[in-house]
Motif scaffolding. Structure first.
Motif, short mmCIF file in Angstrom:
data_model
loop_
_atom_site.label_atom_id
_atom_site.label_comp_id
_atom_site.label_asym_id
_atom_site.label_seq_id
_atom_site.Cartn_x
_atom_site.Cartn_y
_atom_site.Cartn_z
N ILE A 32 23.00 52.37 46.07
CA ILE A 32 23.24 52.42 44.63
C ILE A 32 22.11 53.11 43.87
N SER A 33 20.89 53.04 44.42
CA SER A 33 19.75 53.65 43.73
C SER A 33 19.86 55.17 43.66
N MET A 34 20.67 55.78 44.52
CA MET A 34 20.84 57.22 44.50
C MET A 34 21.48 57.71 43.21
N GLU A 35 22.13 56.81 42.48
CA GLU A 35 22.71 57.19 41.20
C GLU A 35 21.63 57.62 40.20
N ALA A 36 20.42 57.04 40.38
CA ALA A 36 19.32 57.37 39.48
C ALA A 36 18.46 58.51 40.02
N THR A 37 18.21 58.52 41.34
CA THR A 37 17.32 59.54 41.92
C THR A 37 18.02 60.86 42.18
N PRO A 39 21.43 61.96 40.64
CA PRO A 39 22.69 61.81 39.90
C PRO A 39 23.55 63.06 40.00
N PRO A 40 24.85 62.92 39.81
CA PRO A 40 25.73 64.09 39.86
C PRO A 40 25.50 65.00 38.68
N ASP A 41 25.76 66.28 38.89
CA ASP A 41 25.67 67.25 37.81
C ASP A 41 26.68 66.88 36.72
N PRO A 42 26.28 66.84 35.45
CA PRO A 42 27.19 66.41 34.39
C PRO A 42 28.40 67.32 34.21
N VAL A 43 28.30 68.55 34.69
CA VAL A 43 29.40 69.50 34.54
C VAL A 43 30.29 69.50 35.78
N THR A 44 29.68 69.65 36.96
CA THR A 44 30.46 69.78 38.19
C THR A 44 30.72 68.46 38.88
N GLY A 45 29.88 67.45 38.60
CA GLY A 45 30.01 66.17 39.28
C GLY A 45 29.45 66.17 40.68
N VAL A 46 28.79 67.25 41.08
CA VAL A 46 28.25 67.39 42.44
C VAL A 46 26.79 66.95 42.46
N THR A 47 26.41 66.18 43.48
CA THR A 47 25.03 65.72 43.62
C THR A 47 24.21 66.75 44.39
N GLY A 71 27.61 66.95 62.27
CA GLY A 71 28.10 65.60 61.99
C GLY A 71 27.49 65.08 60.70
N ILE A 72 28.22 64.22 60.00
CA ILE A 72 27.73 63.67 58.73
C ILE A 72 27.92 62.16 58.72
N VAL A 73 26.84 61.45 58.47
CA VAL A 73 26.86 59.99 58.35
C VAL A 73 26.40 59.61 56.95
N ARG A 74 27.16 58.77 56.29
CA ARG A 74 26.75 58.21 55.00
C ARG A 74 26.40 56.75 55.24
N PHE A 75 25.24 56.32 54.72
CA PHE A 75 24.85 54.93 54.94
C PHE A 75 24.36 54.27 53.67
N SER A 76 24.56 52.98 53.59
CA SER A 76 23.97 52.11 52.57
C SER A 76 23.59 50.84 53.33
N SER A 77 24.29 49.73 53.08
CA SER A 77 24.03 48.55 53.91
C SER A 77 24.65 48.73 55.28
N GLN A 78 25.72 49.52 55.36
CA GLN A 78 26.37 49.88 56.62
C GLN A 78 26.31 51.40 56.76
N ALA A 79 26.57 51.88 57.97
CA ALA A 79 26.57 53.32 58.23
C ALA A 79 27.91 53.72 58.84
N ARG A 112 28.76 61.60 47.70
CA ARG A 112 28.45 61.25 46.31
C ARG A 112 28.73 59.78 46.02
N ILE A 113 29.47 59.11 46.90
CA ILE A 113 29.80 57.70 46.71
C ILE A 113 28.54 56.86 46.92
N THR A 114 28.30 55.89 46.04
CA THR A 114 27.14 55.00 46.17
C THR A 114 27.58 53.55 46.12
N ASP A 115 26.90 52.73 46.89
CA ASP A 115 27.17 51.29 46.84
C ASP A 115 26.06 50.52 47.58
N ARG A 116 25.87 49.31 47.22
CA ARG A 116 25.07 48.32 47.92
C ARG A 116 23.63 48.75 48.23
N THR A 117 23.10 48.22 49.32
CA THR A 117 21.67 48.33 49.62
C THR A 117 21.39 49.41 50.67
#
Length: 236
Positions: A32-37, A39-47, A71-79, A112-117
Protein backbone atom coordinates in the motif's frame (compact mmCIF):
# COMPACT_ATOMS: atom_id res chain seq x y z
CA UNK A 1 53.44 -48.27 -16.78
CA UNK A 2 52.10 -45.08 -15.17
CA UNK A 3 51.11 -43.38 -18.44
CA UNK A 4 47.92 -43.72 -20.45
CA UNK A 5 47.21 -42.60 -24.00
CA UNK A 6 43.62 -42.15 -25.17
CA UNK A 7 42.45 -41.72 -28.75
CA UNK A 8 38.93 -40.85 -29.84
CA UNK A 9 36.54 -38.36 -31.35
CA UNK A 10 34.64 -35.59 -29.59
CA UNK A 11 31.34 -34.66 -31.19
CA UNK A 12 30.40 -31.10 -30.32
CA UNK A 13 27.24 -29.24 -31.21
CA UNK A 14 27.26 -26.96 -34.22
CA UNK A 15 28.04 -23.46 -32.84
CA UNK A 16 25.42 -22.02 -35.20
CA UNK A 17 22.70 -23.96 -33.36
CA UNK A 18 23.68 -22.83 -29.87
CA UNK A 19 21.20 -20.70 -27.92
CA UNK A 20 22.20 -18.63 -24.89
CA UNK A 21 18.95 -18.43 -22.88
CA UNK A 22 18.23 -15.31 -20.83
CA UNK A 23 15.58 -15.39 -18.09
CA UNK A 24 14.67 -12.09 -16.42
CA UNK A 25 12.36 -12.15 -13.40
CA UNK A 26 10.91 -8.88 -12.10
CA UNK A 27 9.86 -9.02 -8.43
CA UNK A 28 7.94 -5.81 -7.78
CA UNK A 29 6.59 -4.40 -4.52
CA UNK A 30 2.83 -3.79 -4.59
CA UNK A 31 2.29 -2.89 -0.94
CA UNK A 32 0.00 0.00 0.00
CA UNK A 33 2.92 2.38 0.63
CA UNK A 34 3.71 2.35 -3.10
CA UNK A 35 0.71 4.64 -3.59
CA UNK A 36 2.79 7.40 -1.99
CA UNK A 37 6.30 6.55 -3.23
CA UNK A 38 5.32 5.65 -6.81
CA UNK A 39 1.89 7.16 -7.50
CA UNK A 40 0.24 6.79 -10.91
CA UNK A 41 0.57 9.56 -13.44
CA UNK A 42 -2.49 11.84 -13.03
CA UNK A 43 -3.07 11.84 -16.79
CA UNK A 44 -2.21 8.30 -17.93
CA UNK A 45 -2.73 6.43 -14.65
CA UNK A 46 0.56 4.59 -15.26
CA UNK A 47 3.08 4.16 -12.43
CA UNK A 48 6.84 4.49 -12.72
CA UNK A 49 7.35 0.81 -11.99
CA UNK A 50 5.05 -0.11 -14.87
CA UNK A 51 6.93 2.13 -17.29
CA UNK A 52 10.30 0.76 -16.18
CA UNK A 53 9.33 -2.91 -16.42
CA UNK A 54 7.56 -2.47 -19.75
CA UNK A 55 10.40 -0.52 -21.38
CA UNK A 56 12.87 -3.21 -20.28
CA UNK A 57 11.05 -6.21 -21.67
CA UNK A 58 10.16 -4.31 -24.83
CA UNK A 59 13.87 -3.71 -25.46
CA UNK A 60 14.78 -7.30 -24.63
CA UNK A 61 12.16 -8.76 -26.96
CA UNK A 62 12.21 -6.08 -29.66
CA UNK A 63 13.88 -8.22 -32.35
CA UNK A 64 12.38 -11.53 -31.20
CA UNK A 65 15.66 -13.03 -29.97
CA UNK A 66 15.65 -16.76 -29.41
CA UNK A 67 15.85 -17.92 -25.81
CA UNK A 68 14.82 -14.67 -24.07
CA UNK A 69 12.01 -15.06 -21.53
CA UNK A 70 10.58 -12.65 -18.93
CA UNK A 71 8.64 -13.31 -15.72
CA UNK A 72 6.77 -10.84 -13.50
CA UNK A 73 5.94 -11.27 -9.81
CA UNK A 74 3.88 -8.77 -7.85
CA UNK A 75 4.18 -9.01 -4.07
CA UNK A 76 2.79 -7.42 -0.92
CA UNK A 77 2.00 -9.67 2.04
CA UNK A 78 1.79 -12.51 -0.51
CA UNK A 79 3.62 -13.01 -3.81
CA UNK A 80 2.06 -14.12 -7.07
CA UNK A 81 3.31 -14.64 -10.61
CA UNK A 82 1.51 -12.62 -13.26
CA UNK A 83 3.04 -14.65 -16.11
CA UNK A 84 2.26 -18.24 -15.09
CA UNK A 85 1.57 -20.37 -18.19
CA UNK A 86 -0.06 -23.80 -18.45
CA UNK A 87 1.51 -25.36 -21.54
CA UNK A 88 -0.09 -28.80 -21.47
CA UNK A 89 -3.60 -27.91 -20.30
CA UNK A 90 -3.47 -29.88 -17.04
CA UNK A 91 -4.45 -26.89 -14.92
CA UNK A 92 -0.96 -26.34 -13.49
CA UNK A 93 1.63 -23.79 -14.56
CA UNK A 94 4.57 -25.32 -16.43
CA UNK A 95 6.55 -22.10 -16.72
CA UNK A 96 6.53 -18.62 -15.23
CA UNK A 97 8.53 -17.01 -18.04
CA UNK A 98 7.21 -15.90 -21.40
CA UNK A 99 8.06 -13.99 -24.57
CA UNK A 100 4.40 -13.25 -25.29
CA UNK A 101 4.24 -9.45 -25.27
CA UNK A 102 0.46 -9.39 -24.89
CA UNK A 103 0.71 -11.51 -21.74
CA UNK A 104 3.55 -9.36 -20.46
CA UNK A 105 1.57 -6.19 -21.08
CA UNK A 106 -1.34 -7.51 -18.99
CA UNK A 107 1.06 -8.64 -16.27
CA UNK A 108 2.75 -5.23 -16.21
CA UNK A 109 -0.55 -3.39 -15.84
CA UNK A 110 -1.27 -5.50 -12.74
CA UNK A 111 1.77 -3.93 -11.03
CA UNK A 112 -0.20 -0.73 -10.37
CA UNK A 113 -2.45 -2.59 -7.90
CA UNK A 114 -1.53 -1.97 -4.25
CA UNK A 115 -2.65 -3.67 -1.06
CA UNK A 116 -1.57 -4.77 2.41
CA UNK A 117 1.95 -5.10 3.79
CA UNK A 118 5.46 -5.95 2.53
CA UNK A 119 6.90 -9.47 2.83
CA UNK A 120 10.34 -9.98 1.29
CA UNK A 121 10.66 -13.64 2.31
CA UNK A 122 7.46 -14.59 0.48
CA UNK A 123 8.64 -12.71 -2.61
CA UNK A 124 12.05 -14.43 -2.65
CA UNK A 125 10.44 -17.81 -1.97
CA UNK A 126 8.19 -17.30 -5.00
CA UNK A 127 11.23 -16.42 -7.12
CA UNK A 128 12.93 -19.61 -5.91
CA UNK A 129 9.89 -21.72 -6.79
CA UNK A 130 9.55 -20.22 -10.27
CA UNK A 131 13.22 -20.52 -11.16
CA UNK A 132 13.38 -24.07 -9.78
CA UNK A 133 10.34 -25.01 -11.87
CA UNK A 134 12.04 -23.63 -14.98
CA UNK A 135 15.28 -25.47 -14.26
CA UNK A 136 13.53 -28.80 -13.67
CA UNK A 137 11.30 -28.50 -16.74
CA UNK A 138 14.04 -27.40 -19.13
CA UNK A 139 14.03 -30.01 -21.90
CA UNK A 140 17.55 -29.19 -23.06
CA UNK A 141 19.53 -29.50 -19.83
CA UNK A 142 22.73 -29.04 -21.84
CA UNK A 143 21.69 -25.42 -22.44
CA UNK A 144 21.74 -24.52 -18.73
CA UNK A 145 25.50 -23.82 -18.59
CA UNK A 146 24.89 -21.33 -21.42
CA UNK A 147 21.94 -19.66 -19.67
CA UNK A 148 21.68 -16.55 -17.53
CA UNK A 149 19.05 -15.91 -14.83
CA UNK A 150 18.52 -12.34 -13.64
CA UNK A 151 16.23 -11.23 -10.80
CA UNK A 152 15.30 -7.54 -10.50
CA UNK A 153 13.79 -6.81 -7.08
CA UNK A 154 12.16 -3.41 -6.49
CA UNK A 155 10.71 -2.07 -3.24
CA UNK A 156 10.09 1.20 -1.42
CA UNK A 157 11.05 0.22 2.11
CA UNK A 158 11.63 -2.29 4.85
CA UNK A 159 9.60 -5.50 5.05
CA UNK A 160 6.99 -5.84 7.76
CA UNK A 161 7.43 -8.31 10.59
CA UNK A 162 6.02 -11.72 9.70
CA UNK A 163 5.30 -13.70 12.86
CA UNK A 164 4.48 -16.83 10.85
CA UNK A 165 7.96 -16.92 9.31
CA UNK A 166 9.74 -17.59 12.59
CA UNK A 167 12.55 -15.71 14.27
CA UNK A 168 14.61 -15.30 11.10
CA UNK A 169 11.65 -14.31 8.90
CA UNK A 170 11.97 -10.83 7.40
CA UNK A 171 15.29 -10.09 9.10
CA UNK A 172 18.48 -9.12 7.29
CA UNK A 173 20.03 -12.54 7.92
CA UNK A 174 16.89 -14.44 6.95
CA UNK A 175 16.47 -12.49 3.71
CA UNK A 176 20.11 -12.70 2.60
CA UNK A 177 20.18 -16.42 3.41
CA UNK A 178 17.12 -16.90 1.20
CA UNK A 179 18.96 -15.19 -1.68
CA UNK A 180 22.04 -17.32 -1.07
CA UNK A 181 19.81 -20.40 -1.27
CA UNK A 182 18.58 -19.15 -4.64
CA UNK A 183 22.21 -18.77 -5.73
CA UNK A 184 22.91 -22.34 -4.57
CA UNK A 185 19.95 -23.60 -6.61
CA UNK A 186 21.38 -22.20 -9.84
CA UNK A 187 24.81 -23.57 -8.95
CA UNK A 188 23.27 -27.01 -8.43
CA UNK A 189 21.85 -26.96 -11.96
CA UNK A 190 25.14 -25.56 -13.34
CA UNK A 191 23.50 -22.39 -14.63
CA UNK A 192 26.00 -20.24 -16.47
CA UNK A 193 25.21 -17.01 -14.61
CA UNK A 194 22.88 -15.77 -11.87
CA UNK A 195 22.40 -12.18 -10.68
CA UNK A 196 20.06 -10.68 -8.09
CA UNK A 197 19.71 -6.91 -8.54
CA UNK A 198 17.81 -4.58 -6.21
CA UNK A 199 16.25 -1.14 -6.64
CA UNK A 200 14.93 1.17 -3.94
CA UNK A 201 12.33 3.90 -4.34
CA UNK A 202 13.15 6.41 -1.62
CA UNK A 203 10.39 7.67 0.64
CA UNK A 204 12.28 10.85 1.51
CA UNK A 205 12.55 9.93 5.21
CA UNK A 206 16.30 9.77 5.83
CA UNK A 207 16.38 7.48 8.89
CA UNK A 208 13.92 5.04 7.39
CA UNK A 209 15.58 5.13 3.98
CA UNK A 210 19.03 4.35 5.39
CA UNK A 211 17.83 1.04 6.87
CA UNK A 212 16.06 0.06 3.66
CA UNK A 213 19.07 0.98 1.52
CA UNK A 214 21.38 -1.10 3.71
CA UNK A 215 19.05 -4.10 3.44
CA UNK A 216 18.59 -3.88 -0.33
CA UNK A 217 22.30 -3.27 -0.90
CA UNK A 218 23.04 -6.35 1.22
CA UNK A 219 20.55 -8.36 -0.82
CA UNK A 220 22.25 -7.35 -4.07
CA UNK A 221 25.64 -8.25 -2.64
CA UNK A 222 24.39 -11.67 -1.54
CA UNK A 223 23.06 -12.29 -5.06
CA UNK A 224 26.07 -10.99 -6.99
CA UNK A 225 24.05 -8.08 -8.38
CA UNK A 226 23.92 -4.30 -8.15
CA UNK A 227 21.87 -1.88 -6.03
CA UNK A 228 20.24 1.29 -7.34
CA UNK A 229 18.59 4.03 -5.32
CA UNK A 230 15.83 6.14 -6.90
CA UNK A 231 14.64 9.29 -5.18
CA UNK A 232 10.92 9.75 -4.70
CA UNK A 233 9.45 10.83 -8.03
CA UNK A 234 12.64 10.10 -9.99
CA UNK A 235 12.14 8.13 -13.22
CA UNK A 236 13.02 4.48 -12.80
Amino acid sequence: DDKLEIRGDICTRDPETLVFPLYVLFVIDGSISMEATDPPDPVTGVTGRERAVRSTWEQLLEDGPEGVRVGIVRFSSQAQSRTATDLDGDGFADTYFTADMTRLDTATQALRITDRTTNYINAISEAYFEIRTELINTEDQASLPLSKFVVVFLSDGLPDVDASAGARGNTFDGITEAIETLQELTDQFRVGSFEFHTAFISSGQDAFDKQAQDLLAGMAQAGGGTFRNFSNGEEL
